[in-house]
Design a protein around this motif. Structure first.
Motif, short mmCIF file in Angstrom:
data_model
loop_
_atom_site.label_atom_id
_atom_site.label_comp_id
_atom_site.label_asym_id
_atom_site.label_seq_id
_atom_site.Cartn_x
_atom_site.Cartn_y
_atom_site.Cartn_z
N THR A 167 2.96 -7.59 5.60
CA THR A 167 4.27 -7.07 5.86
C THR A 167 4.82 -6.38 4.85
N ALA A 168 5.10 -7.02 3.66
CA ALA A 168 5.57 -6.43 2.69
C ALA A 168 5.09 -5.14 2.20
N ARG A 169 3.70 -5.13 2.01
CA ARG A 169 3.02 -3.85 1.62
C ARG A 169 3.04 -2.78 2.44
N VAL A 170 2.88 -3.02 3.72
CA VAL A 170 3.00 -2.04 4.86
C VAL A 170 4.49 -1.32 4.73
N GLN A 171 5.44 -2.05 4.80
CA GLN A 171 6.74 -1.78 4.65
C GLN A 171 7.28 -0.88 3.58
N SER A 172 6.56 -1.35 2.18
CA SER A 172 6.84 -0.61 1.06
C SER A 172 6.10 0.52 0.89
N GLY A 173 4.74 0.76 1.56
CA GLY A 173 3.81 1.73 1.27
C GLY A 173 4.05 3.03 1.80
N LYS A 174 3.67 4.06 1.21
CA LYS A 174 3.87 5.32 1.54
C LYS A 174 2.72 5.91 2.45
N PRO A 175 3.07 6.75 3.53
CA PRO A 175 2.18 6.89 4.64
C PRO A 175 1.09 7.64 3.98
N GLY A 176 -0.22 7.28 4.48
CA GLY A 176 -1.34 8.16 4.01
C GLY A 176 -2.08 7.27 2.65
N GLN A 177 -1.49 6.41 2.02
CA GLN A 177 -2.08 5.52 1.09
C GLN A 177 -3.23 4.93 1.54
N ASP A 178 -4.40 4.66 0.82
CA ASP A 178 -5.69 3.96 1.52
C ASP A 178 -5.29 2.66 1.41
N ARG A 179 -4.65 1.94 0.15
CA ARG A 179 -4.45 0.66 0.37
C ARG A 179 -3.54 0.22 1.31
N GLN B 285 -3.21 1.54 4.37
CA GLN B 285 -4.27 1.34 5.44
C GLN B 285 -4.91 0.35 5.55
N GLU B 286 -5.49 -0.19 4.56
CA GLU B 286 -6.18 -1.50 4.32
C GLU B 286 -5.47 -2.71 4.50
N GLU B 287 -4.38 -2.68 4.13
CA GLU B 287 -3.54 -3.91 4.48
C GLU B 287 -2.89 -3.90 6.01
N ASN B 288 -2.77 -2.65 6.35
CA ASN B 288 -2.33 -2.66 7.91
C ASN B 288 -3.49 -3.13 8.89
N GLU B 289 -4.64 -2.80 8.48
CA GLU B 289 -5.65 -3.25 9.24
C GLU B 289 -6.11 -4.87 9.03
N LEU B 290 -5.62 -5.24 7.94
CA LEU B 290 -5.59 -6.87 7.64
C LEU B 290 -4.52 -7.41 8.36
N LEU B 291 -3.40 -6.74 8.57
CA LEU B 291 -2.44 -7.37 9.28
C LEU B 291 -2.64 -7.54 10.79
N HIS B 292 -3.42 -6.58 11.23
CA HIS B 292 -3.79 -6.40 12.77
C HIS B 292 -4.64 -7.53 12.94
#
Length: 282
Positions: A104-116, A118-125
Motif C-alpha cells: 500500500t505504501a509503495r503503490v501510493q507513493s509510486g509514479k504511474p508507469g513504474q515497473d516496480r 506495477q509488481e507491487e500492485n499485483e502483489l497487493l491484489h
C-alpha cells in the motif's frame, strides 16, 4: 468422491489431485507461509527504514508464493483454510499485515508507469484475494480481521486508495474480499460500518445479482468452503470475478446481511474520502 480417502477414487484408482491435496495438507502447503514470512522479516530487520525497498527477487518470490496459495484455494478451499488454521493464525496474520503495509505504501507513493509499482500492485491484489479465501465461511478465520493492536486488517483494506471503491476494476479486487471477511460476522459488520459506506457494497452486490440472472447456468461458481473452483477460469477472473471468490448461492443472503442499517454511516471513511475528492475536483 464422498467417503473415499483423499488420494483415491470410488473405483480404487489413485486420484492424482487427491494425492496432491494430501501432500499439501501434510506439509502445511510446503511451509510457504513460514518461509515467506521469515524472508520478509529478515529483510525488514536488515533495512531499518520504513521507506526501504524490498529487493526485486523478494517481491517476485512473494508474488509467486501467493499465487500458489490462491490457486490451492481455487482447487480445494478447505485445504488452504485448514492448513492455515489455528496453528498458523499468527503467521498468516503477520504475513498479510506485512504485505498490505508494504504494498500500500509503495503503490501510493509510486509514479504511474513504474515497473516496480506495477509488481507491487499485483502483489497487493494477490494479498487481498488470499485474505478473502482464508476467511470465506470460516468464523474462526474471520476473527483475524479484528486481531492485534493498532489498525486492524479490516481498517487496512478499507483504507486503500480511492480507485478500489470508485472504479469497477478496483471494486472487483477489493469487494469480494470484504464480503468474504465480513459475511456472517456481526462483529466484523459492526466494525465495517465504521470504516466505509455500506451502500457501496450494497450496490456492487445488487448489480452482480442482476447481471448474473440470465447467465447463471453458464457461469462457473465457487462451490463453497469445502470445494474449489471447478472450471478453467482465467487469471483475471480469479482476481476480479465475484463468483470465483464468493459463492453465488450466498449473494442474496449477503445482500440482506449488508443492507441492515447500511445507510446510517454518513461519516464513514470511504464515503468521506470519495466526497472530498469530488469536491476538490469541482
Amino acid at each position: 468422491v464422498a467417503g473415499c480417502e483423499p488420494g483415491a477414487t470410488a473405483s480404487g484408482v489413485a486420484n492424482p489431485a487427491g494425492a496432491v491435496l494430501q501432500m499439501l495438507r501434510r506439509t502445511e502447503l510446503f511451509g510457504i507461509v513460514s518461509i515467506l514470512l521469515s524472508i520478509l522479516l529478515s529483510e525488514g530487520r536488515r533495512e531499518k527504514s520504513s521507506t526501504a525497498t524490498l529487493p526485486q527477487t523478494v517481491i517476485s518470490l512473494s508474488f509467486q508464493a501467493l499465487r500458489v496459495l490462491n490457486q490451492v484455494a481455487r482447487l480445494d478451499l478447505a485445504t488452504l483454510q485448514e492448513s492455515l488454521g489455528a496453528c498458523r493464525h499468527q503467521e498468516i496474520y503477520h504475513l498479510l499485515v506485512c504485505l498490505l503495509d508494504y504494498c500500500t505504501a509503495r503503490v501510493q507513493s509510486g509514479k504511474p508507469g513504474q515497473d516496480r509499482g506495477q509488481e507491487e500492485n499485483e502483489l497487493l491484489h494477490e494479498t487481498i484475494v488470499l485474505l478473502g479465501y482464508y476467511c470465506l465461511q470460516r468464523p474462526g478465520n474471520q476473527s483475524i480481521m479484528c486481531y492485534g493492536e493498532g489498525q486492524t486488517l479490516l481498517a487496512k483494506i478499507t483504507s486503500l486508495p480511492l480507485h478500489y471503491f470508485m472504479e469497477e476494476k478496483g471494486r472487483g479486487v477489493l469487494f469480494p474480499t470484504i464480503l468474504a471477511t465480513c459475511f456472517g460476522s456481526m462483529q466484523n459488520l459492526e466494525l465495517l460500518r465504521n470504516e466505509m459506506n455500506l451502500s457501496l457494497l450494497q450496490k456492487y452486490l445488487a448489480a452482480k445479482i442482476q447481471h448474473s440472472k440470465p447467465e447463471q447456468s453458464s457461469h462457473t461458481k465457487l462451490e463453497g468452503a469445502k470445494g474449489g473452483v471447478t472450471s478453467s477460469a482465467t487469471a483475471t477472473d480469479g482476481i476480479t470475478g465475484l463468483a470465483q471468490r464468493f459463492p453465488t448461492a450466498l449473494w442474496q443472503e449477503a445482500l440482506a446481511f449488508f443492507s441492515d442499517e447500511a445507510l446510517i454511516a454518513p461519516g464513514s471513511k470511504a464515503e468521506g474520502k470519495a466526497e472530498g475528492d469530488v469536491a476538490a475536483s469541482s
